[in-house]
Structures are given as C-alpha cells and as structure tokens.
Design an enzyme around this catalytic site. Sequence first.
Site, PDB file in Angstrom:
ATOM      1  N   CYS A 114       0.836  -4.604 -16.348  1.00  0.00           N
ATOM      2  CA  CYS A 114      -0.628  -4.528 -16.215  1.00  0.00           C
ATOM      3  C   CYS A 114      -1.301  -3.858 -17.407  1.00  0.00           C
ATOM      4  O   CYS A 114      -2.515  -3.931 -17.558  1.00  0.00           O
ATOM      5  CB  CYS A 114      -0.997  -3.798 -14.931  1.00  0.00           C
ATOM      6  SG  CYS A 114      -0.184  -4.492 -13.502  1.00  0.00           S
ATOM      7  N   HIS A 242      -8.015  -0.792 -15.214  1.00  0.00           N
ATOM      8  CA  HIS A 242      -7.206  -1.857 -14.611  1.00  0.00           C
ATOM      9  C   HIS A 242      -7.544  -1.976 -13.123  1.00  0.00           C
ATOM     10  O   HIS A 242      -7.583  -0.982 -12.391  1.00  0.00           O
ATOM     11  CB  HIS A 242      -5.716  -1.547 -14.815  1.00  0.00           C
ATOM     12  CG  HIS A 242      -4.821  -2.424 -14.006  1.00  0.00           C
ATOM     13  ND1 HIS A 242      -5.002  -3.791 -13.920  1.00  0.00           N
ATOM     14  CD2 HIS A 242      -3.752  -2.142 -13.219  1.00  0.00           C
ATOM     15  CE1 HIS A 242      -4.083  -4.296 -13.118  1.00  0.00           C
ATOM     16  NE2 HIS A 242      -3.316  -3.324 -12.678  1.00  0.00           N
ATOM     17  N   ASN A 272      -5.634  -8.035  -7.882  1.00  0.00           N
ATOM     18  CA  ASN A 272      -4.922  -7.486  -9.038  1.00  0.00           C
ATOM     19  C   ASN A 272      -4.364  -8.647  -9.867  1.00  0.00           C
ATOM     20  O   ASN A 272      -3.465  -9.352  -9.420  1.00  0.00           O
ATOM     21  CB  ASN A 272      -3.802  -6.565  -8.551  1.00  0.00           C
ATOM     22  CG  ASN A 272      -3.036  -5.906  -9.689  1.00  0.00           C
ATOM     23  OD1 ASN A 272      -3.119  -6.335 -10.837  1.00  0.00           O
ATOM     24  ND2 ASN A 272      -2.292  -4.867  -9.361  1.00  0.00           N
TER      25      ASN A 272
HETATM   26  O1  UT7 Z   1      -1.065  -3.121 -10.998  1.00  0.00           O
HETATM   27  C1  UT7 Z   1       0.118  -2.381 -11.070  1.00  0.00           C
HETATM   28  C2  UT7 Z   1      -0.021  -1.067 -10.442  1.00  0.00           C
HETATM   29  N1  UT7 Z   1      -0.110  -1.208  -9.011  1.00  0.00           N
HETATM   30  C3  UT7 Z   1      -0.808  -0.325  -8.301  1.00  0.00           C
HETATM   31  O2  UT7 Z   1      -1.448   0.527  -8.867  1.00  0.00           O
HETATM   32  C4  UT7 Z   1      -0.748  -0.387  -6.815  1.00  0.00           C
HETATM   33  C5  UT7 Z   1      -0.779   1.022  -6.253  1.00  0.00           C
HETATM   34  N2  UT7 Z   1      -0.592   1.073  -4.826  1.00  0.00           N
HETATM   35  C6  UT7 Z   1      -1.532   0.678  -3.924  1.00  0.00           C
HETATM   36  O3  UT7 Z   1      -2.551   0.131  -4.294  1.00  0.00           O
HETATM   37  C7  UT7 Z   1      -1.295   0.988  -2.467  1.00  0.00           C
HETATM   38  O4  UT7 Z   1      -0.148   1.799  -2.348  1.00  0.00           O
HETATM   39  C8  UT7 Z   1      -1.134  -0.271  -1.559  1.00  0.00           C
HETATM   40  C9  UT7 Z   1      -2.465  -0.976  -1.411  1.00  0.00           C
HETATM   41  C10 UT7 Z   1      -0.119  -1.219  -2.155  1.00  0.00           C
HETATM   42  C11 UT7 Z   1      -0.666   0.145  -0.171  1.00  0.00           C
HETATM   43  O5  UT7 Z   1      -1.585   1.099   0.368  1.00  0.00           O
HETATM   44  P1  UT7 Z   1      -1.063   2.461   1.021  1.00  0.00           P
HETATM   45  O6  UT7 Z   1      -2.257   3.197   1.476  1.00  0.00           O
HETATM   46  O7  UT7 Z   1      -0.164   3.128   0.019  1.00  0.00           O
HETATM   47  O8  UT7 Z   1      -0.279   1.942   2.289  1.00  0.00           O
HETATM   48  P2  UT7 Z   1       1.234   2.192   2.743  1.00  0.00           P
HETATM   49  O9  UT7 Z   1       2.152   1.297   1.979  1.00  0.00           O
HETATM   50  O10 UT7 Z   1       1.514   3.681   2.740  1.00  0.00           O
HETATM   51  O11 UT7 Z   1       1.176   1.716   4.244  1.00  0.00           O
HETATM   52  C12 UT7 Z   1       0.413   2.421   5.246  1.00  0.00           C
HETATM   53  C13 UT7 Z   1       0.532   1.695   6.556  1.00  0.00           C
HETATM   54  C14 UT7 Z   1       1.971   1.391   6.970  1.00  0.00           C
HETATM   55  O12 UT7 Z   1       2.034   1.455   8.393  1.00  0.00           O
HETATM   56  P3  UT7 Z   1       2.641   2.752   9.132  1.00  0.00           P
HETATM   57  O13 UT7 Z   1       4.041   2.885   8.609  1.00  0.00           O
HETATM   58  O14 UT7 Z   1       1.758   3.897   8.726  1.00  0.00           O
HETATM   59  O15 UT7 Z   1       2.535   2.389  10.564  1.00  0.00           O
HETATM   60  C15 UT7 Z   1       2.183  -0.029   6.559  1.00  0.00           C
HETATM   61  O16 UT7 Z   1       3.169  -0.705   7.316  1.00  0.00           O
HETATM   62  O17 UT7 Z   1      -0.111   0.416   6.462  1.00  0.00           O
HETATM   63  C16 UT7 Z   1       0.819  -0.621   6.814  1.00  0.00           C
HETATM   64  N3  UT7 Z   1       0.526  -1.777   5.971  1.00  0.00           N
HETATM   65  C17 UT7 Z   1      -0.324  -2.751   6.327  1.00  0.00           C
HETATM   66  N4  UT7 Z   1      -1.092  -2.913   7.432  1.00  0.00           N
HETATM   67  C18 UT7 Z   1      -1.880  -4.011   7.470  1.00  0.00           C
HETATM   68  C19 UT7 Z   1       1.036  -2.059   4.750  1.00  0.00           C
HETATM   69  N5  UT7 Z   1       0.519  -3.209   4.306  1.00  0.00           N
HETATM   70  C20 UT7 Z   1      -0.335  -3.646   5.260  1.00  0.00           C
HETATM   71  C21 UT7 Z   1      -1.163  -4.778   5.361  1.00  0.00           C
HETATM   72  N6  UT7 Z   1      -1.920  -4.906   6.479  1.00  0.00           N
HETATM   73  N7  UT7 Z   1      -1.248  -5.713   4.396  1.00  0.00           N
END
Ligand code: UT7
Length: 316
Positions: A114, A242, A272
């Site tokens: 990225c 980004h 993204n």
């Molecule tokens: O471009 C390259 C660099 N990339 C980035 O900078 C990306 C950086 N990371 C992020 O943007 C975020 O970490 C994400 C958007 C990818 C994920 O968000 P998060 O707040 O870190 O969520 P998480 O992975 O900690 O998941 C939280 C909860 C989980 O459920 P439990 O375990 O708390 O019950 C996941 O299973 O949200 C759940 N979850 C979803 N729920 C509905 C994960 N993905 C989804 C989804 N829809 N699509």
Amino acid sequence: MNGIKICGTGRGVPDTIVSNQDIAARVDTNDAWIVSRTGIRNRRHSTEGDTFLSLTAAAARQALESAGITPGEVGACIVATLSPDTLVPSAACLLQRELGLPEDIPCFDLNAACTGFLFALHTMECLLNAAPRKYGLVVGAEQLSRLINWEDRGTCILFGDGAGAAVVECRAEFPSISAVVGCHGNDTLLHVPGAETGGRSLISMEGTKVFKFAVEAVPWCIGQVLEKAGKTIDEIDFFVLHQANARIIDLALRRCRIPPEKCYQNIGEYGNTSAASIPLVLSELHEQGKIGPGSCVLAVGFGGGLTWGGCLIEFA
Ligand code: UT7
C-alpha cells in the site's frame, strides 16, 4: 538534487460498484458493521472487460492529458502494484507498448504494497535526476478483487480495484519531495503468497495488529516529513493518507491535531485499493479544483511488508 512536482493526474476504475449489501449477501456481515469499523460503503470490482492494462492505461492517458504532454516526452515509467497480471512482462512494460512510450527509458513495476505509490514517487525523483527527459509517469494500480479470500469476512469486505496516475516534472528550481520511506520485514501480519504456493494467491491479514502499526506509523511519518521539509501543519493544504480504514485516518488526524477539513477521504466509495489509493485521492482532489498549481500536499502510506512512507507533493 533537483526536485519534482506533479503536473497531471488521472484515474481508471471499473464501472461495477459492489455495495456492503452485495457483500452481506455473500458472507456473514452487514452494512452497519462495515461502515462503523472501516468507513467503507462501496468498492469497485473488475468484471469482464476490466483488465489490469485497461485500468492503468485509462489512468495514465488522463494524467498525460491533464499534464498536457505526449507519451514521447516521458522519461521513466513506474507502476506500483502488488497484483499485476504477470510477473514478466511487468505491467509497466505492457503500458509502454500500449501508450507508445519511448523505448529508451526505464519502465518497471515496484511492489511496496500500500506504500507503493510513495516509494515510486521517491524512486522517480532519483531517476529523473539522471534522465534526459524531464517528465515521469507514476501509476498505482490494483485488481485486488482477484486476491480476495471470500472465506475470511475480516478481509473480504475491505478491498477494491482501481488505478491512479500522476505525471511529474523534474526541475532544478523545484524542491525535493522530502520523502521518508522505510520497512521492517514481517511475513505474518499481511501476506499474499507468490510463486511459493504454485496455486492461487489470497490476501491474509491480522487486521487489529496492522491497525495498531498504522496508527503509530502515520503520525510518525507526518512528523518526519514536516521536519525534513521544514514545514508546519499550517503550511500544508491537504493531507492525503492511505485509504485503509477511516478510523485510522481519524485517529492520526486527532493525534497530529490536523483539522479534519484538511484531509480528503474517498474510502467510502473505493474501499482499500492499496497502491492505487493515494493517487485516486490526488486525482479526485485535482479534478475538483481543490488542489492545483501552488498547492502543497503531505501524503502518507503504510501497509504490507511492513512498509511506510511519506512525502510532500507540490503541484506545478
Ligand atoms: O492497507 C494495508 C493496511 N491495512 C490496514 O491498515 C487494515 C488495518 N485493520 C483494520 O482496518 C481492522 O483491523 C479491520 C477492519 C480489518 C477489522 O476491524 P477490527 O475492529 O480490528 O475487528 P476485529 O478483527 O477485532 O473483529 C472484531 C469482531 C470479531 O467478533 P468477536 O470475536 O468480537 O465476536 C469478529 O469476528 O468483529 C467480527 N468481525 C465481523 N463482524 C461482522 C470481523 N469481521 C466482520 C465482518 N462483519 N465483516
């Protein structure tokens, strides 16, 4: 060293819009979760007729037209990407043929995930200092829809396709872009396999850890670029970050005390797009007349590698 300024921008994106509702029809997710956690509402995915070359060529042609130069005046061409059609020939070589760029110039792909577009601008500034022609073509392009793992709802919601391009001009009287770039090798947080699998490559990411890295890296890069260029936040017209997650952008702005109106976001519409995200923002800001001759933009990228980078972009 002579510096570079941008004198033209362009973009090429697929027509097909994939909404959060479309994704929710395919995997266990919903619009409210995606919007609140990422800021993404739509993204563009390629369909038949959208090729890597058609997107890059559309962006590049628009950038050349906006700069008012012909392909024959280009002195170097870099395509920043992690998702080209082929490893050989490079996307830049195919673009050379498609656009009729001169044959006696360096055309090559660059992969810094990225952060690719900013690595490419930095590389272009160095290259043009040694080139007989003073214009460079820098493209950031991705077809990430081909690399999406639809079994992983944490990542499949994020990525989109598109290409953004900039024509830069190198002159003795232009200041350097004050680029700050870096990486530390990490193959677990964000991974896209290459020849190692012998099969399909799919994106995997430990999102929360990458998020933490990003919210540290962005303010650090902003501070480093300002210091290197001898500028203050007040002297910057726009911050172009980004487009990975609206929450990363908002947190970085708050930490640096940057007024939100100085930052333009289009993640809501494109998701993204990795190396394409920064030039897509630049092209929209330019087209809307929000930036142009005399404008000063501070751009920051971060991503897989892990990589990070920032620079100051002025417009000729
Ligand atoms: O471009 C390259 C660099 N990339 C980035 O900078 C990306 C950086 N990371 C992020 O943007 C975020 O970490 C994400 C958007 C990818 C994920 O968000 P998060 O707040 O870190 O969520 P998480 O992975 O900690 O998941 C939280 C909860 C989980 O459920 P439990 O375990 O708390 O019950 C996941 O299973 O949200 C759940 N979850 C979803 N729920 C509905 C994960 N993905 C989804 C989804 N829809 N699509």
